[in-house]
Design a protein around this motif. Structure first.
Motif, short mmCIF file in Angstrom:
data_model
loop_
_atom_site.label_atom_id
_atom_site.label_comp_id
_atom_site.label_asym_id
_atom_site.label_seq_id
_atom_site.Cartn_x
_atom_site.Cartn_y
_atom_site.Cartn_z
N SER A 35 -1.76 -0.63 11.22
CA SER A 35 -0.37 -0.43 10.79
C SER A 35 0.02 -1.41 9.70
O SER A 35 1.13 -1.38 9.20
N THR A 36 -0.90 -2.31 9.36
CA THR A 36 -0.66 -3.20 8.22
C THR A 36 -1.90 -3.24 7.32
O THR A 36 -3.00 -2.90 7.75
N GLU B 237 3.34 -3.59 5.52
CA GLU B 237 3.51 -2.65 6.64
C GLU B 237 3.25 -1.23 6.13
O GLU B 237 3.76 -0.87 5.05
N LEU B 238 2.51 -0.45 6.87
CA LEU B 238 2.41 0.97 6.52
C LEU B 238 3.71 1.67 6.89
O LEU B 238 4.43 1.21 7.79
N ASP C 216 6.06 4.65 8.54
CA ASP C 216 5.87 5.53 9.70
C ASP C 216 6.07 6.99 9.26
O ASP C 216 6.44 7.27 8.12
N ASN C 217 5.83 7.91 10.19
CA ASN C 217 5.83 9.33 9.81
C ASN C 217 7.21 9.85 9.41
O ASN C 217 7.32 10.79 8.63
N SER D 14 -6.54 0.56 -0.22
CA SER D 14 -5.70 -0.47 0.39
C SER D 14 -5.87 -1.83 -0.29
O SER D 14 -4.93 -2.61 -0.37
N VAL E 132 -0.01 4.43 3.50
CA VAL E 132 -0.31 5.23 4.70
C VAL E 132 -1.77 5.07 5.10
O VAL E 132 -2.61 4.65 4.31
N SER E 133 -2.06 5.47 6.33
CA SER E 133 -3.45 5.40 6.84
C SER E 133 -4.19 6.70 6.49
O SER E 133 -3.57 7.68 6.08
N GLN F 258 -2.78 9.57 8.46
CA GLN F 258 -1.52 10.12 7.92
C GLN F 258 -1.80 11.02 6.70
O GLN F 258 -1.09 11.99 6.47
#
Ligand code: NAD
Length: 453
Positions: free
Chosen positions: A2-3, A19-20, A22-23, A158, A186-187, A190
């Protein structure tokens, strides 16, 4: 994950943690991109041009600070970073100047009163980009895509997150309306949902073969168009009449540029036996002359790779090749992320340095009997980005263009990208084209218009 934490590969210092999103925030960004598309596509070309020309101007004004950022995040020598930013300005100017012509309606005579082709933007386009040219890879996608009237989303590597955020800011500072260009932190998980979201109409990926297969699979399942710019294993053919004194520096740089981390680098040197010894001694002398070290130093030509992991991967490919009988002519030394320029000879087709992409400063040298064998050996690859041949007989070389199935064929020059020329691969190097008129055509709807009384 998440980071994201970025690390300076040369000093190994931690740079910053992000920080990534969220959806929920992700969905808001997608909706903003879609809403802005409806506005942006109605802008006249001259209003888009004004903004893209401003991007070019800002790039030049900020080239030192952007270059420093790339040096910190992925280890590129400062001077090479400045050239990269200048090239980004060039691609912006190129599309600002030419998009009008490229996108003009094309009249076609038929039995209709009037019939023509119009080129409409597709909508929201997702770009997934690598770290090796953190600005250039993005700008060569963004300039034509935005000029065509699309809006863009960027998922960058990243390791170059600050570059990604700066690129969004660059577009905003140049007056692109909010939502025209957005960076998504985002990951990979995602990204799957982004590609399958109805808002996203197409995907452009520059990256490894593995990422290409994964992204193409998700996009294919969702019937979304993709452009894939993947890995390469370019051959550099050296024929017996090559002018070594004139071209040896070009050949060496073809491999060692960006610490070997270039998709279009010459990775396999295929040298006919009549000129082999002379080639090897001149090539080695040139590679030995490079200044290796701190990327912040103006004189440095080859610095660290983009991470310790990547350097270890290269080291492992070299080790396996040595186990199979390759011989070290130079280098094969690693200090952290710094992999010293390396030359291997006695290379055969089953070695990793021949059949895989080696994304670091390692030249694999293969001796062949004659010209025909050289072309056969060059074609012996799963990849198809480009090939180069060095010879004084240019007309004869041109007759061999069709013998090489790659996306590019360069004679007496290293394979390089140029906004005026199409760029892309065949086979496992991907499909589709960037740059030139072909590049802007990838993300437009080629619409047939037919009108009768
Ligand atoms: P990579 O494939 O690891 O990553 C590229 C991008 O894809 C990154 O943003 C990464 O996060 C993303 N990605 C990877 N797997 C993913 C997944 N499963 N889901 C979602 N996103 C995913 O490549 P890299 O290490 O960043 O770059 C080096 C590679 O890129 C080399 O193979 C090089 O040849 C290739 N490359 C090709 C070109 C070209 O124009 N053909 C140009 C530059 C680099």
């Amino acid at each position: 994950m998440s980071t994201i934490t970025t690390i300076n590969p040369y000093t190994q210092e931690e740079l910053k943690t992000y920080e990534l999103i969220d959806n929920t925030v992700l969905q808001q960004k997608l909706e903003l991109a879609e809403a802005q598309f409806k506005n942006w596509k109605s802008f006249e070309i001259k209003d888009r041009r004004k903004r893209l020309s401003k991007v070019a101007k800002l790039l030049i004004e900020r080239k030192e600070s952007y270059a420093k950022l790339m040096t910190e995040e992925m280890g590129k020598p400062l001077a090479q970073g400045i050239s990269e930013i200048e090239k980004c300005a060039w691609v912006c100017d190129f599309y600002a100047k030419n998009a009008d012509d490229f996108l003009a309606d094309q009249l076609i005579e038929t039995d209709a009163e009037e019939s023509f082709i119009s080129y409409d933007p597709l909508g929201v386009i997702l770009a997934i980009m690598p770290w090796n040219y953190p600005f250039w890879q993005v700008m060569r996608f963004a300039a034509p895509t935005l000029m065509a009237g699309n809006t863009a989303l960027l998922k960058h590597a990243s390791s170059t997150t600050e570059c990604a955020l700066e690129i969004q800011k660059l577009f905003e500072d140049a007056g692109f309306p909010e939502g025209c260009f957005q960076t998504l932190l985002v990951s990979h998980e995602q990204i799957e949902s982004v590609i399958s979201n109805d808002i996203v109409k197409a995907v452009s990926l520059t990256g490894s073969e593995g990422a290409g297969r994964k992204i193409a699979e998700i996009a294919g399942k969702n019937l979304k168009k993709t452009v894939l710019e993947l890995g390469g294993n370019n051959a550099c053919i050296v024929l017996k009449d090559a002018d070594l004194d004139k071209h040896i520096a070009t050949m060496a740089w073809a491999r060692m540029q960006n610490a070997g981390q270039s998709c279009i680098a010459a990775k396999r040197f295929i040298v006919v036996e009549d000129i082999y010894d002379e080639f090897l001694s001149k090539f080695k002398a040139k590679v030995e002359s490079y200044v290796v070290g701190n990327p912040m130093d103006d004189k440095t030509e080859i610095a660290s790779m983009a991470s310790v992991d990547l350097a270890e991967e290269v080291e492992a490919q070299v080790k396996k090749s040595l186990d199979l009988g390759a011989k070290v002519v130079l280098g094969n030394k690693r200090e952290g992320a710094l992999y010293h320029p390396t030359i291997l000879e006695n290379v055969t087709t089953e070695m990793p340095v021949f059949k895989e992409e080696v994304f670091g400063p390692v030249a694999a040298i293969i001796k062949v009997k004659n010209e025909d064998k050289a072309y056969d050996m060059a074609s012996n690859s799963r990849f198809g980005l480009g090939s180069m041949v060095f010879t004084k007989k240019v007309d004869k070389a041109k007759k061999r263009i069709g013998d090489i199935a790659d996306g590019a064929f360069f004679i007496n020059e290293l394979v390089k990208s140029d906004p005026r020329l199409p760029f892309g691969g065949t086979k496992t190097s991907g499909y589709g084209r960037e740059l030139s008129k072909e590049g802007i055509m990838e993300f437009v709807n080629v619409k047939t218009v037919y009108s009768s009384k």
